[in-house]
Design a protein around this motif. Structure first.
Motif, short mmCIF file in Angstrom:
data_model
loop_
_atom_site.label_atom_id
_atom_site.label_comp_id
_atom_site.label_asym_id
_atom_site.label_seq_id
_atom_site.Cartn_x
_atom_site.Cartn_y
_atom_site.Cartn_z
N SER A 15 15.32 -29.91 -46.64
CA SER A 15 14.37 -29.53 -47.69
C SER A 15 14.36 -30.41 -48.92
O SER A 15 13.67 -30.11 -49.88
N GLY A 16 15.13 -31.49 -48.93
CA GLY A 16 15.09 -32.39 -50.08
C GLY A 16 15.99 -31.99 -51.22
O GLY A 16 15.85 -32.51 -52.34
N TYR A 17 16.92 -31.10 -51.00
CA TYR A 17 17.88 -30.72 -52.05
C TYR A 17 18.85 -31.87 -52.27
O TYR A 17 19.19 -32.60 -51.34
N VAL A 18 19.32 -32.01 -53.49
CA VAL A 18 20.34 -33.00 -53.80
C VAL A 18 21.62 -32.26 -54.18
O VAL A 18 21.57 -31.19 -54.79
N HIS A 59 9.28 -22.27 -42.71
CA HIS A 59 9.31 -20.83 -42.95
C HIS A 59 10.66 -20.38 -43.50
O HIS A 59 10.88 -19.20 -43.67
N ARG A 60 11.56 -21.31 -43.73
CA ARG A 60 12.88 -20.96 -44.21
C ARG A 60 12.93 -21.19 -45.72
O ARG A 60 12.29 -22.08 -46.25
N SER A 61 13.70 -20.37 -46.40
CA SER A 61 13.91 -20.52 -47.84
C SER A 61 15.27 -19.91 -48.17
O SER A 61 15.81 -19.15 -47.37
N PRO A 62 15.83 -20.23 -49.33
CA PRO A 62 17.11 -19.61 -49.69
C PRO A 62 17.04 -18.08 -49.67
O PRO A 62 17.97 -17.43 -49.21
N GLY A 63 15.92 -17.53 -50.16
CA GLY A 63 15.77 -16.08 -50.16
C GLY A 63 15.79 -15.49 -48.76
O GLY A 63 16.41 -14.45 -48.52
N LYS A 64 15.12 -16.15 -47.84
CA LYS A 64 15.10 -15.65 -46.46
C LYS A 64 16.46 -15.78 -45.80
O LYS A 64 16.86 -14.91 -45.02
N ILE A 65 17.17 -16.87 -46.09
CA ILE A 65 18.52 -17.01 -45.54
C ILE A 65 19.39 -15.88 -46.08
O ILE A 65 20.13 -15.23 -45.33
N VAL A 98 -5.55 -23.44 -38.26
CA VAL A 98 -4.61 -22.44 -38.79
C VAL A 98 -3.38 -22.35 -37.90
O VAL A 98 -2.25 -22.31 -38.38
N CYS A 99 -3.57 -22.33 -36.60
CA CYS A 99 -2.44 -22.25 -35.67
C CYS A 99 -1.54 -23.47 -35.79
O CYS A 99 -0.33 -23.35 -35.81
N CYS A 100 -2.13 -24.65 -35.87
CA CYS A 100 -1.33 -25.88 -35.95
C CYS A 100 -0.54 -25.94 -37.24
O CYS A 100 0.61 -26.38 -37.25
N THR A 101 -1.11 -25.52 -38.33
CA THR A 101 -0.38 -25.58 -39.60
C THR A 101 0.66 -24.49 -39.70
O THR A 101 1.66 -24.65 -40.38
N SER A 102 0.49 -23.37 -39.02
CA SER A 102 1.47 -22.31 -39.12
C SER A 102 2.65 -22.52 -38.20
O SER A 102 3.67 -21.88 -38.36
#
Length: 161
Positions: free
Chosen positions: A103-106, A27-33, A16-20
């Motif tokens: 994030s793979g956006y084009v 942990h970033r997303s457009p909404g969080k930005i 759990v620690c390694c994956t988090s």
């Protein structure tokens, strides 16, 4: 039996620690930005329910109604007087640019006309795009529009006609 339980517990905790704590933008997303600029001077962040947005689209704009049929969420970040907080606007643009690269956006479109810039980036999905971010920036205004849902390329093309 007790030692097996402890070892299993330690293994699960480590997993759990390694994956988090994975590197990059996990942990970033457009909404969080967008939420990060909510309290900045001149910025307003809001989420518009899709049913409410549909109510403001005239009936004769059928192509636009068809396009937003599969959209689940619309978020806006607006800085109406961007010239009073140019540092925050520049930081927001840089943060989105970094996010798009990671994030793979084009990039769908980039238009520059004088001091006005329009950027459109999207995240590819099965039937088109599943996430789109449009940024409009000028010396006076700064607007970020984030659409989440299925954005069909054919419907977008009809809208552009």
């Amino acid at each position: 039996m007790k030692s097996k339980t402890v070892i299993l517990g330690l293994f699960l905790a480590t997993a759990v620690c390694c994956t988090s704590f994975t590197p990059g933008n996990s942990h970033r997303s457009p909404g969080k930005i967008m939420n990060g600029y909510r309290g900045e001077k001149g910025f307003v962040s809001l989420s518009v329910p899709v049913f409410l947005a549909k109510a403001f689209i005239p009936r004769e704009e059928q192509a636009l109604r068809d396009m937003i049929r599969d959209i689940r969420r619309i978020r806006l970040l607006v800085c109406g007087d961007a010239c009073r907080n140019p540092r925050a606007v520049m930081e927001c643009m840089q943060e989105f640019s970094a996010y798009f690269r990671e994030s793979g956006y084009v990039e769908i479109m980039q238009v520059k006309d004088g001091d006005e810039t329009v950027l459109m980036n999207a995240l590819p999905g099965e039937n088109g795009f599943r996430d789109m971010v449009m940024i409009v920036s000028s010396g006076e205004e700064f607007v970020v529009i984030h659409l989440t849902g299925i954005l069909d390329l054919e419907k977008i093309a009809k809208l552009m006609e």
